[in-house]
Write a protein that holds these residues in place. Structure first.
Motif, short mmCIF file in Angstrom:
data_model
loop_
_atom_site.label_atom_id
_atom_site.label_comp_id
_atom_site.label_asym_id
_atom_site.label_seq_id
_atom_site.Cartn_x
_atom_site.Cartn_y
_atom_site.Cartn_z
N MET A 1 0.84 -1.17 0.00
CA MET A 1 0.00 0.00 0.00
C MET A 1 0.89 1.24 0.00
O MET A 1 1.95 1.26 0.62
N TYR A 2 0.42 2.27 -0.69
CA TYR A 2 1.09 3.56 -0.71
C TYR A 2 0.00 4.62 -0.66
O TYR A 2 -1.08 4.43 -1.25
N ILE A 71 -5.33 5.89 -1.89
CA ILE A 71 -4.57 4.67 -1.64
C ILE A 71 -4.27 3.99 -2.97
O ILE A 71 -5.16 3.81 -3.81
N TRP A 72 -3.00 3.66 -3.12
CA TRP A 72 -2.50 2.96 -4.31
C TRP A 72 -1.99 1.59 -3.90
O TRP A 72 -1.67 1.36 -2.73
N ARG A 73 -1.84 0.69 -4.86
CA ARG A 73 -1.31 -0.65 -4.59
C ARG A 73 0.09 -0.55 -3.95
O ARG A 73 0.39 -1.22 -2.98
N ASP A 74 0.93 0.31 -4.54
CA ASP A 74 2.29 0.51 -4.03
C ASP A 74 2.83 1.80 -4.64
O ASP A 74 2.15 2.46 -5.43
N THR A 114 -0.80 -0.60 10.10
CA THR A 114 -2.21 -0.49 9.75
C THR A 114 -3.00 -1.45 10.63
O THR A 114 -2.48 -2.47 11.11
N ARG A 117 -7.72 -3.13 8.03
CA ARG A 117 -7.88 -3.21 6.58
C ARG A 117 -7.79 -4.64 6.15
O ARG A 117 -6.90 -5.31 6.13
#
Length: 117
Positions: A1-2, A71-74, A114, A117
């Motif tokens: 996550m990024y 939120i991005w995958r990476d 986190t 999630r």
């Protein structure tokens, strides 16, 4: 996550214009890989003695704080999206922004913890 994070001040009377702008550009970010987008309008933002959200964005009287993130995958996905969006012909800036972009703060973040999630 990024996570791409944003902090900005929006005139209180432009809440709906800001929401409409966010709703209009959300699918564009999603098209380029955004997993989640959150736009949060100030409800309980307290003034600090040394620093606070208002001071950070030099909020003026009557402005509200917006705290938002994507939120991005990476990080690679976020970087690729940024590059692709710059050359995407669908990228259209609104004629009039409902906030002063010069006072917007933004950055990229890698989660270190986190829960839920």
């Amino acid at each position: 996550m990024y996570i791409s994070g944003f902090l900005l001040a929006v005139p209180g009377d432009k809440k709906e214009a800001y929401r409409e702008m966010a709703a209009a550009v959300g699918p564009f970010f999603q098209k380029h890989g955004a997993i989640e987008i959150v736009e949060a309008w100030e409800e309980d933002v307290r003034d600090g003695q040394h620093t606070d959200f208002r001071m950070a964005v030099k909020a003026e009287p009557g402005e509200k704080i917006v705290f938002s993130w994507i939120i991005w995958r990476d990080k690679a996905a976020a970087d690729a999206a940024e590059k692709a969006m710059e050359s995407d012909p669908d990228m259209q800036m609104p004629d009039e922004m409902p906030f002063d972009g010069k006072r917007m703060i933004f950055g990229g973040f890698a989660p270190i913890y986190t829960l839920g999630r």
